[in-house]
Scaffold this motif. Structure first.
Motif, short mmCIF file in Angstrom:
data_model
loop_
_atom_site.label_atom_id
_atom_site.label_comp_id
_atom_site.label_asym_id
_atom_site.label_seq_id
_atom_site.Cartn_x
_atom_site.Cartn_y
_atom_site.Cartn_z
N LYS A 3 0.82 -1.21 0.00
CA LYS A 3 0.00 0.00 0.00
C LYS A 3 0.85 1.26 0.00
O LYS A 3 0.37 2.34 -0.34
N GLU A 4 2.09 1.10 0.40
CA GLU A 4 3.02 2.24 0.43
C GLU A 4 4.31 1.84 -0.28
O GLU A 4 4.64 0.66 -0.37
N GLN A 5 5.02 2.85 -0.78
CA GLN A 5 6.27 2.56 -1.49
C GLN A 5 7.31 2.04 -0.50
O GLN A 5 7.51 2.61 0.57
N LEU A 6 7.95 0.96 -0.88
CA LEU A 6 8.97 0.36 -0.03
C LEU A 6 10.27 1.15 -0.15
O LEU A 6 10.72 1.48 -1.25
N THR A 7 10.86 1.46 0.99
CA THR A 7 12.11 2.21 0.99
C THR A 7 13.27 1.28 0.65
O THR A 7 13.14 0.05 0.66
N GLU A 8 14.41 1.87 0.37
CA GLU A 8 15.60 1.07 0.09
C GLU A 8 15.95 0.18 1.28
O GLU A 8 16.31 -0.99 1.12
N ALA A 9 15.80 0.74 2.49
CA ALA A 9 16.11 -0.03 3.70
C ALA A 9 15.15 -1.21 3.86
O ALA A 9 15.56 -2.31 4.26
N GLN A 10 13.87 -0.99 3.54
CA GLN A 10 12.89 -2.08 3.65
C GLN A 10 13.15 -3.17 2.63
O GLN A 10 13.04 -4.36 2.94
N LEU A 11 13.53 -2.78 1.42
CA LEU A 11 13.85 -3.78 0.40
C LEU A 11 15.09 -4.58 0.79
O LEU A 11 15.15 -5.79 0.61
N ASN A 12 16.06 -3.89 1.36
CA ASN A 12 17.27 -4.58 1.80
C ASN A 12 16.98 -5.53 2.96
O ASN A 12 17.69 -6.53 3.15
N LYS A 13 15.96 -5.23 3.73
CA LYS A 13 15.55 -6.12 4.81
C LYS A 13 14.91 -7.38 4.26
O LYS A 13 15.08 -8.48 4.80
N LEU A 14 14.13 -7.22 3.16
CA LEU A 14 13.42 -8.35 2.56
C LEU A 14 14.32 -9.22 1.69
O LEU A 14 14.11 -10.43 1.59
N PHE A 15 15.32 -8.61 1.06
CA PHE A 15 16.13 -9.33 0.07
C PHE A 15 17.59 -9.44 0.52
O PHE A 15 18.17 -8.49 1.02
N SER A 16 18.15 -10.62 0.29
CA SER A 16 19.57 -10.81 0.57
C SER A 16 20.43 -10.36 -0.60
O SER A 16 21.63 -10.10 -0.46
N LYS A 17 19.80 -10.24 -1.78
CA LYS A 17 20.52 -9.77 -2.97
C LYS A 17 19.53 -9.07 -3.89
O LYS A 17 18.43 -9.58 -4.13
N ILE A 18 19.90 -7.89 -4.37
CA ILE A 18 19.04 -7.12 -5.28
C ILE A 18 19.85 -6.72 -6.51
O ILE A 18 20.89 -6.07 -6.39
#
Length: 374
Positions: A277-292
């Motif tokens: 529902k909200e844009q994911l921040t870079e920090a949140q994406l890094n929390k979800l993913f081990s590699k981007i």
């Protein structure tokens, strides 16, 4: 370590998986029964009844029955549909004896991933959501839904003018005057015998005739962000592998996402689609993913915000002026859009050719063997 395996789907509450499915029907039935008991059958039976009743709309349209409002259309198809419009999904499910655990997990998960909303939506759209999950079969157009209008343009040989329509006003003679602009011209005005609006009015920036209450056609829409990530999803639960599709259930915690799913083939690592529902921040994406490796975000107003009570606008805004997207206020889905489009085409045909409408009570009394393929 990558958090990837062949498990089919998981229902996540922010701390762990309340249920994991394998994709094997026999095993999954026992898993569902073990957690929810036979109460799931109440949801399935109600959903199957809805799908059976929905067949009637195709029979009505084949007999050239039209309706000026979505509520009239739904009532002629099955009066129970209108009843569901006036109830929240939670109220509808409670009335047929569905336990809270089923509502808050299985049903909520389908609403989160299909509409980014919860059990407060109306009961009709709630069961439309279930039609592609717990009940019935979900179909897709190979290549994308946009091929539906594209093929229709090819089939009808209609003239397509790439332009922005600015206003619709009554013509000095009959019909309506459209003012529109193209990339290489000043404003153009042109008269038409009838006009069909086939886009949500909430962001159309379109001036309508003065005698039309435009506010009654405007609805708030649900903001949905689709974040496409190529990379490797970290295990959401330490020590557990991630399912290929992760759905969220009702949770006391504020979750970062509504759903995460693996999508298509990837040249490198894996492709994921995250709904939030909200844009994911870079920090949140890094929390979800081990590699981007790559991130793309689509931010859009995807569907109406459904609430109870709610208003449903008319298909016929005025004689000769029609609004396809009125159907979205009852439920948004590509099949619902097809139904709304056919209804508006019938209204326009009857108006232009001065053809009387057919009495819906005199046709389609038995549709058990009726089947219409879109």
């Amino acid at each position: 370590s990558s958090g990837i395996n062949a498990e089919y789907g998981g229902f996540y509450d922010g701390k762990g998986y309340v249920l994991k499915l394998t994709g094997t029907a026999f095993k999954d039935k026992f898993k569902v029964l073990g957690r929810y008991g036979f109460g799931v059958s109440n949801v399935v039976k109600e959903g199957e009844k809805m799908l059976k009743n929905l067949k009637k709309v195709y029979c009505l349209q084949q007999n050239q029955v039209s309706f000026k409002t979505p509520v009239e259309l739904l009532n002629a198809t099955a009066p129970d549909f209108v009843k569901k419009l006036g109830q929240t999904m939670k109220e509808t499910l409670t009335s047929i004896g569905v336990a809270d655990i089923i509502q808050n997990e299985l049903v909520a998960a389908t609403l989160h991933t299909n509409y980014n909303q919860d059990l407060g939506v109306n009961g009709f759209v709630g069961f439309v959501s279930l039609a592609g999950g717990l009940v019935g079969s979900l179909w897709r157009v190979d290549g994308g839904n946009f091929l539906l209008p594209a093929r229709l343009v090819e089939h009808t040989k209609a003239e397509v003018i790439s332009s922005t329509v600015k206003s619709i006003s009554p013509s000095s003679s009959s019909g309506y005057t459209l003012t529109y602009s193209t990339s290489d011209a000043e404003d153009i005005t042109e008269d038409f015998d009838a006009v069909i609006i086939a886009t949500p009015l909430h962001n159309a920036e379109l001036d309508l005739p003065d005698d039309i209450d435009q506010e009654s056609y405007l609805k708030p829409f649900q903001r949905t962000l689709a974040t496409f990530v190529n990379g490797i999803l970290a295990p959401l639960v330490p020590g557990e592998k991630n399912p290929s599709d992760i759905l969220t259930v009702t949770s006391k915690d504020k979750l970062l996402f509504s759903s995460i799913g693996m999508k298509g083939e990837a040249d490198k690592d894996f492709n994921y689609k995250i709904f939030s529902k909200e844009q994911l921040t870079e920090a949140q994406l890094n929390k979800l993913f081990s590699k981007i490796n790559d991130v793309k975000v689509v931010d859009w107003l995807a569907y109406p915000k459904y609430s109870v009570p709610d208003s449903v606008p008319n298909f016929e805004m005025a004689p000769g002026l029609y609004y396809v997207n009125a159907i979205e206020s009852a439920a948004s889905a590509i099949e619902m859009s097809c139904i709304g489009s056919k209804n508006v085409a019938l209204l326009a045909y009857q108006y232009l050719e001065k053809v009387d409408n057919v009495d819906s009570g005199k046709v389609c009394r038995d549709v058990r063997n009726f089947r219409e393929e879109l």
